[in-house]
Write an enzyme that holds these catalytic residues in place. Sequence first.
Site, PDB file in Angstrom:
ATOM      1  N   LEU A 137       0.852  -1.169   0.000  1.00  0.00           N
ATOM      2  CA  LEU A 137       0.000   0.000   0.000  1.00  0.00           C
ATOM      3  C   LEU A 137       0.898   1.232   0.000  1.00  0.00           C
ATOM      4  O   LEU A 137       1.964   1.232   0.621  1.00  0.00           O
ATOM      5  CB  LEU A 137      -0.897   0.031   1.244  1.00  0.00           C
ATOM      6  CG  LEU A 137      -1.915  -1.093   1.407  1.00  0.00           C
ATOM      7  CD1 LEU A 137      -2.653  -0.952   2.740  1.00  0.00           C
ATOM      8  CD2 LEU A 137      -2.914  -1.110   0.253  1.00  0.00           C
ATOM      9  N   ASP A 138       0.474   2.297  -0.670  1.00  0.00           N
ATOM     10  CA  ASP A 138       1.225   3.542  -0.639  1.00  0.00           C
ATOM     11  C   ASP A 138       1.362   4.028   0.797  1.00  0.00           C
ATOM     12  O   ASP A 138       0.540   3.712   1.664  1.00  0.00           O
ATOM     13  CB  ASP A 138       0.516   4.621  -1.463  1.00  0.00           C
ATOM     14  CG  ASP A 138       0.462   4.296  -2.942  1.00  0.00           C
ATOM     15  OD1 ASP A 138       1.289   3.481  -3.393  1.00  0.00           O
ATOM     16  OD2 ASP A 138      -0.411   4.845  -3.633  1.00  0.00           O
ATOM     17  N   LYS A 139       2.394   4.816   1.034  1.00  0.00           N
ATOM     18  CA  LYS A 139       2.689   5.289   2.393  1.00  0.00           C
ATOM     19  C   LYS A 139       1.457   5.879   3.082  1.00  0.00           C
ATOM     20  O   LYS A 139       1.173   5.569   4.247  1.00  0.00           O
ATOM     21  CB  LYS A 139       3.799   6.345   2.332  1.00  0.00           C
ATOM     22  CG  LYS A 139       4.175   6.918   3.696  1.00  0.00           C
ATOM     23  CD  LYS A 139       5.141   8.082   3.556  1.00  0.00           C
ATOM     24  CE  LYS A 139       4.465   9.299   2.948  1.00  0.00           C
ATOM     25  NZ  LYS A 139       5.351  10.496   2.932  1.00  0.00           N
ATOM     26  N   THR A 152      -1.748   5.531   2.274  1.00  0.00           N
ATOM     27  CA  THR A 152      -2.975   4.744   2.173  1.00  0.00           C
ATOM     28  C   THR A 152      -3.030   3.807   3.376  1.00  0.00           C
ATOM     29  O   THR A 152      -2.055   3.131   3.680  1.00  0.00           O
ATOM     30  CB  THR A 152      -3.007   3.922   0.876  1.00  0.00           C
ATOM     31  OG1 THR A 152      -2.977   4.818  -0.243  1.00  0.00           O
ATOM     32  CG2 THR A 152      -4.261   3.064   0.800  1.00  0.00           C
ATOM     33  N   ARG A 192      -5.526   5.970  -7.586  1.00  0.00           N
ATOM     34  CA  ARG A 192      -5.272   7.413  -7.597  1.00  0.00           C
ATOM     35  C   ARG A 192      -5.249   7.942  -9.025  1.00  0.00           C
ATOM     36  O   ARG A 192      -5.812   9.007  -9.329  1.00  0.00           O
ATOM     37  CB  ARG A 192      -3.958   7.703  -6.879  1.00  0.00           C
ATOM     38  CG  ARG A 192      -3.986   7.288  -5.411  1.00  0.00           C
ATOM     39  CD  ARG A 192      -2.605   7.202  -4.791  1.00  0.00           C
ATOM     40  NE  ARG A 192      -1.972   8.506  -4.702  1.00  0.00           N
ATOM     41  CZ  ARG A 192      -0.709   8.690  -4.322  1.00  0.00           C
ATOM     42  NH1 ARG A 192       0.055   7.640  -4.035  1.00  0.00           N
ATOM     43  NH2 ARG A 192      -0.214   9.908  -4.254  1.00  0.00           N
TER      44      ARG A 192
END
Length: 332
Positions: A148-150, A152, A255
């Site tokens: 997961l993105d930082k 998120t 996104r």
Amino acid sequence: MPGVNASSVPPSSPLHLEATPGRLDAVLAALTDHSRSQVAGWIAGGHVQVDGGAALKSSLKLRGGEQLTVQVPPPAEAAVEAEQLPLDVLFEDDTLIAVNKPPGMVTHPAPGVRSGTLVNALLGRMELPRQLDFDGEGGYRPGIVHRLDKDTSGVIVVAKTVEAHARLAAAFKDRDTRKSYLAIAAGSWKAAGPVQVDAPVGRHPVQRQRMTVGGANARDAQTLFTPLAAHPDGHGRTLALVRAQPRTGRTHQLRVHLAHLGSPILGDAVYGRASEVISRQALHAQFLELPHPMTGETLRLHAPVPDDLLGAWVALGGALPGDLEELTGMRT
């Protein structure tokens, strides 16, 4: 538990980025997927230039469009340390662990990020498998099968054995998993019903830290978006609380696809703009279904919607649609 030695990282090439509006440290953190404290260290150390001149203040206000040059310094040491960090464990057995990752936590160590990651926290409580390519150019990733993105939040699964890693990785590759996210779309949402986006995602040809529809080495990407609630923002636009169900797993896919629809995620400084009501992109990995790597039985994992996302929606005047945890479940 002692730290785990990872390969040394050679000096990286400078990053050339185009600024979005906001504070320098916040903008760089969003564009590079690093923490604001790490970015502040780069700035203080003279590693950041704005339009060719050294920038020494994290609080420098950017209008947007400035050319940023960043020479990411090498990590102080090449050891990945076990750290005693709190974890919200959703499920755990001998073969895997599922965690509700908080926003602000990077999934695994990478050049310039050696501490505070999910892997550091997991090493503080267990051994992780050194499967093939666990320590490569992309960072130190023992047990990691997806990320997961930082900024998120939500469900992420990590393998505890080499065999479990191989089987989980195959499940994600073969699309035998089902994911459901909750997001606040901050642009001009128009659809009254579900919207299927089928648009390939690749690296942005100029801004290399970004992805885009099309772009370099684009790969197929599909996402189903379902609006759960909508609210006019008073400026002729409509905000939407949406369920996002990706059929593929490309970098920044949700996104990019929401920005492609003209409704970037609230607080996403990379594909939209920063927000005053939430300090990160309003995106949460709420549900994950996948076959257990050893038994084959379906695991249904759920991370409750965090307060900052719900608070942002309410602060913008939105009404919560009844039992949110039920309405955003995977019934399609």
